[in-house]
Enzyme design. Sequence first.
Site, PDB file in Angstrom:
ATOM      1  N   ALA A   9      -7.669 -15.351   4.618  1.00 20.12           N
ATOM      2  CA  ALA A   9      -6.880 -14.303   5.097  1.00 20.12           C
ATOM      3  C   ALA A   9      -7.492 -13.070   5.071  1.00 20.12           C
ATOM      4  O   ALA A   9      -6.955 -11.864   4.807  1.00 20.12           O
ATOM      5  CB  ALA A   9      -5.453 -14.083   4.610  1.00 20.12           C
ATOM      6  N   ALA A  10      -8.919 -12.949   5.103  1.00 20.18           N
ATOM      7  CA  ALA A  10      -9.698 -11.608   4.701  1.00 20.18           C
ATOM      8  C   ALA A  10     -10.187 -10.847   5.704  1.00 20.18           C
ATOM      9  O   ALA A  10     -10.676  -9.712   5.737  1.00 20.18           O
ATOM     10  CB  ALA A  10     -10.950 -12.117   3.711  1.00 20.18           C
ATOM     11  N   ARG A  15     -10.470  -6.959  16.899  1.00 24.10           N
ATOM     12  CA  ARG A  15      -9.944  -7.093  18.231  1.00 24.10           C
ATOM     13  C   ARG A  15      -8.228  -6.664  18.492  1.00 24.10           C
ATOM     14  O   ARG A  15      -7.872  -6.706  19.500  1.00 24.10           O
ATOM     15  CB  ARG A  15     -10.202  -8.243  18.646  1.00 24.10           C
ATOM     16  CG  ARG A  15     -11.905  -8.443  19.071  1.00 24.10           C
ATOM     17  CD  ARG A  15     -12.167  -9.969  19.882  1.00 24.10           C
ATOM     18  NE  ARG A  15     -12.447 -10.974  18.657  1.00 24.10           N
ATOM     19  CZ  ARG A  15     -12.230 -12.064  18.815  1.00 24.10           C
ATOM     20  NH1 ARG A  15     -12.245 -12.704  19.997  1.00 24.10           N
ATOM     21  NH2 ARG A  15     -12.379 -13.113  17.633  1.00 24.10           N
ATOM     22  N   GLN A  72     -12.542 -11.577  -1.321  1.00 25.25           N
ATOM     23  CA  GLN A  72     -13.737 -11.865  -0.541  1.00 25.25           C
ATOM     24  C   GLN A  72     -14.239 -10.334  -0.160  1.00 25.25           C
ATOM     25  O   GLN A  72     -13.868  -9.793   0.827  1.00 25.25           O
ATOM     26  CB  GLN A  72     -13.743 -12.534   0.547  1.00 25.25           C
ATOM     27  CG  GLN A  72     -15.019 -12.810   1.307  1.00 25.25           C
ATOM     28  CD  GLN A  72     -14.871 -13.700   2.668  1.00 25.25           C
ATOM     29  OE1 GLN A  72     -14.009 -13.427   3.384  1.00 25.25           O
ATOM     30  NE2 GLN A  72     -16.009 -14.138   3.033  1.00 25.25           N
ATOM     31  N   ASP A 102      -4.380 -16.456  10.452  1.00 25.03           N
ATOM     32  CA  ASP A 102      -4.135 -16.364  11.762  1.00 25.03           C
ATOM     33  C   ASP A 102      -3.916 -17.211  12.641  1.00 25.03           C
ATOM     34  O   ASP A 102      -3.923 -17.242  13.853  1.00 25.03           O
ATOM     35  CB  ASP A 102      -5.113 -15.464  12.420  1.00 25.03           C
ATOM     36  CG  ASP A 102      -6.478 -16.173  12.539  1.00 25.03           C
ATOM     37  OD1 ASP A 102      -6.599 -17.314  11.925  1.00 25.03           O
ATOM     38  OD2 ASP A 102      -7.356 -15.765  13.037  1.00 25.03           O
ATOM     39  N   TYR A 386      31.697  11.604   3.608  1.00 23.39           N
ATOM     40  CA  TYR A 386      30.730  12.339   3.290  1.00 23.39           C
ATOM     41  C   TYR A 386      31.141  13.855   3.056  1.00 23.39           C
ATOM     42  O   TYR A 386      31.383  14.622   4.166  1.00 23.39           O
ATOM     43  CB  TYR A 386      29.416  12.025   3.977  1.00 23.39           C
ATOM     44  CG  TYR A 386      28.118  12.659   3.549  1.00 23.39           C
ATOM     45  CD1 TYR A 386      27.951  12.720   2.424  1.00 23.39           C
ATOM     46  CD2 TYR A 386      27.366  13.599   4.161  1.00 23.39           C
ATOM     47  CE1 TYR A 386      26.401  13.120   2.022  1.00 23.39           C
ATOM     48  CE2 TYR A 386      26.227  14.187   3.908  1.00 23.39           C
ATOM     49  CZ  TYR A 386      25.589  13.762   2.856  1.00 23.39           C
ATOM     50  OH  TYR A 386      24.727  14.507   2.283  1.00 23.39           O
TER      51      TYR A 386
END
Length: 466
Positions: A9-10, A15, A72, A102, A386
Amino acid sequence: MRILGIVLAAGQGKRMKSKLYKVLHPVCGKPMVGHVLDVLESVQADRKVVVVGHGAEAVKAYVGNRAEFALQAEQLGTGHAVMMASPMLKDEEGTAVILYGDTPLIQAATLQAMIRLHQEQGASATLLSAVMEKPQGYGRIIRDEQGHVAAIVEQKDCTPEQDAVKEINAGMYIFDNRKLFEALADVKNDNAQKEYYFTDVIDILRAKGEKILGYCTEDVAESMGVNDKVALSEAESCMRDRINRSHMAGGVTLINPSHTYIEKDVVIGADTVIYPGTSLKGKTVIGTECEIGPNCELTDTIVGDGVHIKQSVLLEASVGDGSTVGPFAYLRPGAKLSSHVKIGDFVEIKNAVLEEGVKVSHLSYIGDAEVGKNVNFGCGSITVNYDGFNKHKTIIGDDAFIGSNVNLIAPVTIGKGAFLVAGSTITKNVADNEMAIAREHQTNKPEYAEKLRSRFKAAKENKSST
């Protein structure tokens, strides 16, 4: 046999054209890497290592304690990415599962079948493949006489015969863990890109005479890697179709599945009907025999049995059995409805507990309140919670009647069976069975209406003449 999961997942995902890192883009309400971790958890992986790089801190923040992390820092190919997990896993005995962050469409059943095949056949490596009618751009799986994987050939290197092969490499793998890292140590980067290609591991093991198997998935969508927003949309559509089909197989009626959005972790009971335009998100749970929609949005909401909700928005709320909500109601966080509560049109509930049989039929706001059983709110009644600085609570006892356009200025307590007259602004506590009226005395002035109209008409004419 221990299962050791590695999720790559690095990548930055240029794109995607987005500030959000690629694996954090959601598919059906969950980041892609979350779907992949779900699958690893379904096969009871003993260790899970997520290899992070671009956006490492954001990915770590999302994943949390679901996995360990390897960094990485420089992206030098897929083989290099797996190498980053070597210090953590290389000495482990077990089965290594390599997945990509991905690829959200990989399914637990497929991974389980791959692991079973790998272990039963005593393979050194098993890769996931798929058959594509138009496999252009994918590496081809070349099998030997025994049906084992003989090679993975990239399309640019294919002979005409190899180019005609329709079985492609889906890029997900299972290995004998020790053999994986031994082979990985022999991978070189003597290529034009100076990258370490993970597919070289297959060639190295094959050269040593190791058994390499291929498991061909029946669902080619599982091989889809999401690299841009077009592929993201396609993955979303595919997963939504899977989710909807799963619910329908479980006894849920979707009037128009193509116009119904249900996220991955939603639970729906049998004989519930979902009408078009409805979005069910997060960890929403819906009971049996409900009717939801059309055009509803429920997020992290718990719904009992036999509930009807129309054209309304519910966020972190709960609705008891037999209750009705809407149309055009808004239940905000902390709204807790007991059984057989009626919430009508243009009603907003926030951080309030409404006990059994309460009716808030229209045009009301109930916030920061505890409401007893069988209380009736007239049209336009509100809790004024409030004061500009702090929130205050309203407490209403069982069987009280709140007339139309009553303002309850919190903090205030209304007793059991109390009756609040329409148009009152209540600032003091009301005891059990008391009637409270708090409004100005009405004064009628004969013939004064005509005088007002004449005055308004003269003022209007004077204004137009100037």
